[in-house]
Scaffold this active site. Structure first.
Site, PDB file in Angstrom:
ATOM      1  N   HIS A 170       0.832  -1.210   0.000  1.00 27.74           N
ATOM      2  CA  HIS A 170       0.000   0.000   0.000  1.00 27.74           C
ATOM      3  C   HIS A 170       0.868   1.262   0.000  1.00 27.74           C
ATOM      4  O   HIS A 170       2.036   1.221   0.387  1.00 27.74           O
ATOM      5  CB  HIS A 170      -0.854   0.040   1.274  1.00 27.74           C
ATOM      6  CG  HIS A 170      -1.960  -0.948   1.311  1.00 27.74           C
ATOM      7  ND1 HIS A 170      -2.198  -1.746   2.406  1.00 27.74           N
ATOM      8  CD2 HIS A 170      -2.922  -1.257   0.414  1.00 27.74           C
ATOM      9  CE1 HIS A 170      -3.255  -2.507   2.171  1.00 27.74           C
ATOM     10  NE2 HIS A 170      -3.715  -2.236   0.970  1.00 27.74           N
ATOM     11  N   CYS A 264      -2.969   0.285   9.911  1.00 24.92           N
ATOM     12  CA  CYS A 264      -3.959  -0.707   9.447  1.00 24.92           C
ATOM     13  C   CYS A 264      -4.955  -1.129  10.500  1.00 24.92           C
ATOM     14  O   CYS A 264      -6.067  -1.528  10.179  1.00 24.92           O
ATOM     15  CB  CYS A 264      -3.273  -1.998   9.011  1.00 24.92           C
ATOM     16  SG  CYS A 264      -1.808  -1.781   8.080  1.00 24.92           S
TER      17      CYS A 264
HETATM   18  C1  CIR Z   1      -3.654  -7.765   3.393  1.00 24.99           C
HETATM   19  O1  CIR Z   1      -2.843  -8.314   2.646  1.00 24.99           O
HETATM   20  O2  CIR Z   1      -4.639  -7.191   2.966  1.00 24.99           O
HETATM   21  C2  CIR Z   1      -3.410  -7.828   4.883  1.00 24.99           C
HETATM   22  N1  CIR Z   1      -2.747  -9.058   5.199  1.00 24.99           N
HETATM   23  C3  CIR Z   1      -2.598  -6.661   5.348  1.00 24.99           C
HETATM   24  C4  CIR Z   1      -3.310  -5.368   5.210  1.00 24.99           C
HETATM   25  C5  CIR Z   1      -2.520  -4.239   5.713  1.00 24.99           C
HETATM   26  N2  CIR Z   1      -3.306  -3.061   5.695  1.00 24.99           N
HETATM   27  C6  CIR Z   1      -2.817  -1.845   5.540  1.00 24.99           C
HETATM   28  O3  CIR Z   1      -1.644  -1.653   5.304  1.00 24.99           O
HETATM   29  N3  CIR Z   1      -3.686  -0.853   5.579  1.00 24.99           N
END
Ligand code: CIR
Length: 271
Positions: A170, A264
């Protein structure tokens, strides 16, 4: 954005978090972690993170975990809230689509104005950076043009600057806001390119603080407090201190295994 700042006057800060499901070990990860996710430790770390937020915001709302969605603690990806407007996302990973439903209910109950991303739009909140009144959207493996258009339509008074995310997960995996007009930027080719693009669009609006460790630029700035990852950025604590009243190292190592960072794990906004 001054109109948003004015509208927020006298409001209180709220954090929304979501629990860690039994299925958390199956959360998505770009690389298999060196050691498997320890569910018990993840829950302890999550509880400690929530406890820290309780000291920083007026109210913490906890949405229960859902076993169907191993990635549900990463609630940031399911909504973007600015002022009294919430955009409910369509997460870019198919296995995560549906996580947003409970978040939608919770935010609607809080009285926020809601709009939704329609197919074929895809956007993860982790790709959205709202910094010093400006809005940036990572065009990534999770977020497409239609998703960015939905963001633009949801916040027409702000305007959105798209930024190409070539390698990482991201936009905010690579850079986050740590102080007014100041971004922590990972000292790697791709994040540097993103920062340069961002500077071009904003006539050098921002200063950067270079962070040498991968993932350590994902910090969470709440009020005058800056949360940093103790395992990734612990050594940088003295350097971060120049930017915030308080720097709090937080251990979220189990969430790093699933590419998660400090932003997150919550949605934080004024209500
Ligand atoms: C994913 O791959 O979507 C989750 N394992 C990690 C999401 C992390 N979210 C973020 O950076 N906002």
């Amino acid at each position: 954005n001054e109109s948003v700042a004015a509208a927020n006057k006298g409001k209180s800060k709220v954090a929304v978090v979501r629990g860690v499901p039994d299925s958390f070990a199956n959360a998505l990860a770009m690389e298999k972690p060196a050691s498997p996710v320890n569910l018990e430790r993840a829950r302890e770390q999550h509880a400690a993170y929530v406890q820290i937020l309780r000291g920083l915001v007026q109210e913490v709302i906890e949405i229960p975990a859902d076993n169907q969605y191993p990635d549900c603690p990463f609630i940031e990806d399911t909504a973007i809230v600015i002022g009294n407007q919430a955009l409910i996302t369509r997460p870019g990973a198919v296995s995560r689509q549906g996580e947003e439903v409970e978040v939608h209910h919770a935010l609607a109950k809080m009285g926020l104005k809601i709009c939704e991303v329609q197919p074929p739009g895809l956007i993860d909140g982790g790709d959205v950076l709202y910094a010093s009144g400006l809005l940036f959207a990572g065009k990534s493996r999770r977020t497409n043009d239609d998703g960015i258009l939905a963001l633009t339509n949801a916040f027409p008074e702000i305007g959105v600057h798209p930024i190409k995310v070539a390698k990482g997960l991201h936009l905010k995996s690579a850079l986050t806001c740590i102080a007014p007009r100041t971004l922590a930027v990972e000292d790697n080719e791709d994040p540097q390119a993103m920062f340069e693009e961002l500077q071009k669009m904003t006539a050098q609006h921002f200063k950067s603080f270079q962070v040498s460790v991968a993932g350590a630029a994902n910090t969470l700035w709440v009020g005058d407090t800056l949360l940093i990852s103790s395992t990734l950025a612990g050594d940088l604590e003295p350097h971060f201190k120049q930017f915030a009243g308080e720097v709090v190292p937080v251990d979220i190592s189990e969430f790093h295994k699933a590419d998660g960072g400090l932003t997150c794990l919550s949605l934080i906004f004024e209500l």
